[in-house]
Enzyme design. Structure first.
Site, mmCIF file in Angstrom:
data_model
loop_
_atom_site.group_PDB
_atom_site.id
_atom_site.type_symbol
_atom_site.label_atom_id
_atom_site.label_comp_id
_atom_site.label_asym_id
_atom_site.label_seq_id
_atom_site.Cartn_x
_atom_site.Cartn_y
_atom_site.Cartn_z
ATOM 1 C CB CYS A 2 -113.627 -22.692 -57.069
ATOM 2 S SG CYS A 2 -115.469 -23.048 -57.211
ATOM 3 N NE ARG A 27 -109.565 -19.376 -54.746
ATOM 4 C CZ ARG A 27 -109.416 -18.198 -55.043
ATOM 5 N NH1 ARG A 27 -108.744 -17.365 -54.267
ATOM 6 N NH2 ARG A 27 -110.073 -17.922 -56.226
ATOM 7 C CD1 TRP A 74 -118.533 -21.236 -51.373
ATOM 8 C CD2 TRP A 74 -119.224 -20.052 -53.124
ATOM 9 N NE1 TRP A 74 -119.661 -20.252 -51.072
ATOM 10 C CE2 TRP A 74 -120.218 -19.627 -52.163
ATOM 11 C CE3 TRP A 74 -119.781 -19.709 -54.490
ATOM 12 C CZ2 TRP A 74 -121.258 -18.534 -52.456
ATOM 13 C CZ3 TRP A 74 -120.702 -18.765 -54.736
ATOM 14 C CH2 TRP A 74 -121.343 -18.221 -53.755
ATOM 15 C CG ASN A 100 -112.251 -19.958 -59.291
ATOM 16 O OD1 ASN A 100 -110.987 -19.033 -58.987
ATOM 17 N ND2 ASN A 100 -113.089 -19.799 -58.983
ATOM 18 N N GLY A 101 -114.992 -20.239 -61.629
ATOM 19 C CA GLY A 101 -115.530 -19.087 -62.238
ATOM 20 C C GLY A 101 -117.095 -19.490 -62.697
ATOM 21 C CD GLU A 485 -116.331 -6.438 -39.999
ATOM 22 O OE1 GLU A 485 -117.124 -6.147 -40.927
ATOM 23 O OE2 GLU A 485 -115.648 -7.331 -39.821
ATOM 24 C CE LYS A 489 -115.979 -10.794 -39.586
ATOM 25 N NZ LYS A 489 -115.363 -9.851 -40.499
ATOM 26 C CD GLU A 492 -118.629 -12.750 -41.996
ATOM 27 O OE1 GLU A 492 -118.196 -12.739 -43.466
ATOM 28 O OE2 GLU A 492 -117.844 -12.373 -41.355
ATOM 29 C CG HIS A 508 -136.301 6.182 -36.599
ATOM 30 N ND1 HIS A 508 -137.506 6.998 -36.455
ATOM 31 C CD2 HIS A 508 -134.987 7.180 -36.253
ATOM 32 C CE1 HIS A 508 -136.754 8.186 -36.183
ATOM 33 N NE2 HIS A 508 -135.611 8.234 -36.041
ATOM 34 C CE LYS A 607 -109.741 -14.239 -45.791
ATOM 35 N NZ LYS A 607 -110.559 -13.799 -45.070
HETATM 36 C C1 G6P Z 1 -116.395 -12.399 -48.764
HETATM 37 C C2 G6P Z 1 -115.603 -12.716 -47.256
HETATM 38 C C3 G6P Z 1 -115.616 -11.530 -46.788
HETATM 39 C C4 G6P Z 1 -114.926 -10.373 -47.454
HETATM 40 C C5 G6P Z 1 -115.749 -10.110 -48.714
HETATM 41 C C6 G6P Z 1 -114.913 -8.945 -49.785
HETATM 42 O O1 G6P Z 1 -117.573 -12.274 -48.624
HETATM 43 O O2 G6P Z 1 -116.102 -13.840 -46.799
HETATM 44 O O3 G6P Z 1 -114.708 -11.696 -45.502
HETATM 45 O O4 G6P Z 1 -115.063 -9.206 -46.525
HETATM 46 O O5 G6P Z 1 -115.822 -11.131 -49.486
HETATM 47 O O6 G6P Z 1 -113.636 -9.743 -49.946
HETATM 48 P P1 G6P Z 1 -112.372 -8.654 -50.443
HETATM 49 O O7 G6P Z 1 -111.315 -9.766 -50.456
HETATM 50 O O8 G6P Z 1 -112.719 -8.028 -51.610
HETATM 51 O O9 G6P Z 1 -112.076 -7.998 -49.281
#
Ligand code: G6P
Length: 612
Positions: A2, A27, A74, A100-101, A485, A489, A492, A508, A607
């Site tokens: 948010c 956000r 969000w 937000n929260g 990673e 990616k 996502e 395995h 994010k």
């Molecule tokens: C969310 C984002 C990710 C990020 C993660 C941790 O899931 O979409 O891209 O890696 O949070 O966020 P931070 O800001 O703590 O790295």
């Protein structure tokens, strides 16, 4: 999660808020809304979907107002819908609030209010808190500020709230605990937001509001108080950020811009710290605390998401170079179990946003038990940066694309410097090897540039495999976290199911998935495991899997086993992960584009995850 924006001053509030919401959309983008106050008329507009959808519905409307608040959501409590969108209006219709929260004890408070005859138009915890505030205001015949203070003493959970009321033509009341709030100070105007991006266009002077603080914000006055009603002197910080850094700069998407920025962001991260010629690294966060670090029996790394993957790479590197045992923890698990922490334990916290709720709470708990927190954070002045005892910023600049790219390579660069710095101080690395790795690290920006020049090759590969239903990413050693990673990616951005695995562990379980329809991405750069990973390729090939490999230039064997290859410049195996991840970022970007997904704002994600 948010984004919130508020404005009070001499400008028209709506355009300021709208632009701010667009900057904060990373956000959350389930719905958005604004509340505007003009001549005692409080109007609220909200809409499911992105900020652009709200903007469209408001074309041609009279939005005259010099004070207002806005929100991009969000969803937590209640599905994304117009009804659940913020701002919410109190039952009496006189107060508007954004939040937000998460209010954890909302159900109990809601029941109390229902018993008093209140009814609710949304499923949100926010509307509960707002009516609770309204009820306190009515019963105590007090000001909104007092009612907010009383209400917040009963609330558990996390919040950043902004409120405006009909009878108060120029004042925003704001408060935070756990969710960020920045206030920009202009001439005869104030700006409020979840981060500085909606503010920098107007002023560089900001105040970061702390937990349990309440702000009374008028055009010419900013009063900060604690929940005990005592005044606090606002601490003004100067923003070190330019507007261009948060704009697309000619790229189609923020994600692509951020991938292409990496030669510069990695350079910025190394600049002033790494001096290969002199053979030294200067990092005040490490240098000033070297005794504490040298004494540590172990290091714990706490993070979420992509940052957690950076932590895994760091585990391999720190153990190898510094001979200190390292444990890498998901912050969300760490905070709820009862981890064994001794005074003097070192915790490295990794976070792009510096606001991830799980990471923040995990650190608070560890700090209470006497741990020393070293923050590796991108967002300057963020909560995690402030709670850390020491640290090193990644200096990647604002990252707007929801999928993290340049922040990750910045984290790796910082963590590699931290490891090298500790190792040379502890004497666990020879001078010769140390210098060799400094030279290697210094060469990364140039090598990253060389990779990006060939980005089109990955576009072609992406087109070829875009319709696959699953992907497997395999790597060994330092490249195993890069496989994780790469898979994250792709999930996502393209919504294709993908798994990352240590290449040998694939036997395995995941090998059962292999057939002619499964693309398997090998991160197979030159390192001590290379022969082993070539054997793993053979195993996939024997089962007709499609092999895409990320290899080192000059590798003659891997191409003979691969359907598609992408070469990166040679690099020491310890340094290679910063480079080998770049093609994987591009691959997911191009698959996402080929599938027509919204790569900067993938569905359901946000994010900055400020809820647990
Ligand atoms: C969310 C984002 C990710 C990020 C993660 C941790 O899931 O979409 O891209 O890696 O949070 O966020 P931070 O800001 O703590 O790295």
């Amino acid at each position: 999660m948010c984004g919130i924006v508020g404005y009070t001053g001499h400008r028209q509030a709506y355009p300021v808020i709208l632009k701010g919401l667009k900057r904060l959309e990373y956000r959350g983008y389930d719905s958005s809304g604004v509340a505007l106050l003009h001549n005692q008329n409080l109007q609220v507009h909200k809409k499911k979907g992105k900020v652009a959808d709200l903007e469209e519905t408001l074309i041609g409307k009279n939005l005259e107002a010099q004070i207002g608040i806005g929100h991009t959501r969000w969803a937590t409590h209640g599905e994304p819908s117009d009804r659940n969108a913020h701002p919410h209006l109190s039952s009496g219709g006189e107060i508007a609030m954004i939040h937000n929260g998460i209010i954890e004890n909302y159900a109990l408070i809601k029941q109390e209010l229902v018993n008093k005859g209140y009814s609710f138009t949304s499923d949100t915890d926010t509307e509960v808190l707002l009516n609770f505030i309204e009820d306190i205001k009515k019963n105590n015949e007090c000001s909104l500020e007092d009612a907010v203070r009383i209400a917040l003493k009963r609330v558990t959970g996390a919040y950043c709230i902004l409120l405006i009321e009909q009878s108060n033509p120029d004042t925003i009341i704001a408060a935070r605990k756990g969710s960020p709030l920045v206030i920009g100070i202009g001439k005869g105007e104030h700006f409020l937001a979840s981060d500085a991006s909606p503010i920098i266009e107007y002023t560089k002077e900001v105040v970061y509001v702390n937990d349990y603080e309440l702000a009374i914000v008028k055009p010419d006055e900013l009063i900060l108080k604690n929940l005990g009603n005592e005044k606090i002197t606002p601490f003004i910080t100067k923003l070190d950020m330019e507007l261009a850094a948060i704009e697309k700069g000619g790229y189609e998407h923020f994600m692509l811009k951020e991938i292409f920025e990496q030669p510069n962001t990695i350079f910025d991260c190394l600049r002033g710290r790494l001096d290969a010629k002199e053979g030294m690294i200067r990092m005040s966060g490490v240098d000033l605390n070297i005794e504490a670090i040298n004494k540590a029996n172990r290091i714990m790394i706490v993070a979420c998401g992509t940052s957690w993957h950076a932590g895994l790479v760091a585990e391999y590197i720190i153990e190898e170079l510094c001979r200190i045992p390292v444990e890498v923890e998901y912050a969300s698990e760490f905070r709820y179990r009862n981890p064994i922490i001794h005074p003097g334990d070192i915790i490295i916290a990794i976070s792009q946003s510096g606001e991830t709720a799980d990471t923040l709470v995990a650190l608070e708990k560890a700090k209470e038990k006497g741990a020393f927190i070293f923050g590796v954070v991108n967002a300057v002045g963020s909560s995690i940066a402030r709670i850390s005892n020491a640290g090193a910023y990644t200096h990647a600049g604002p990252e707007i694309g929801v999928a993290s790219t340049k922040a990750f390579t910045g984290q790796l660069a910082v963590l590699m410097m931290v490891a090298l710095n500790i190792a040379i101080n502890k004497g666990t690395i020879t001078q010769e090897r140390y210098k060799e790795l400094l030279v290697e690290l210094e060469a990364v920006p140039e090598k990253a540039q060389a990779i990006l020049k060939n980005a089109n090759e990955l576009k072609v590969i992406a087109e070829k495999y875009k319709d696959a239903h699953d992907f497997l990413f395999l790597g060994r050693g330092y490249n195993f976290p890069i496989a994780l990673e790469g898979a994250l990616k792709l999930k996502e951005i393209s919504y294709i199911h993908a798994e990352g695995y240590p290449a040998a562990e694939m036997k395995h379980g995941p090998i059962a998935l292999v057939d002619e329809n499964l693309p398997v991405v090998f991160i197979a750069t030159q390192d001590v495991y290379h022969e082993k990973i070539v054997s793993n390729m053979q195993e996939i090939k024997a089962r007709k899997g499609k092999i895409i490999s990320i290899i080192t230039e000059g590798d003659k064997t891997s191409p003979t086993l691969s359907d598609d290859c992408f070469s990166i410049p040679p690099a020491d195996e310890i340094i290679a992960p910063i480079l080998s991840v770049i093609p994987l970022q591009l691959l997911s970007y191009y698959v996402g584009i080929a599938k027509g997904t919204d790569v900067d704002k993938p569905r359901n994600l946000a994010k900055s995850v400020t809820v647990e």
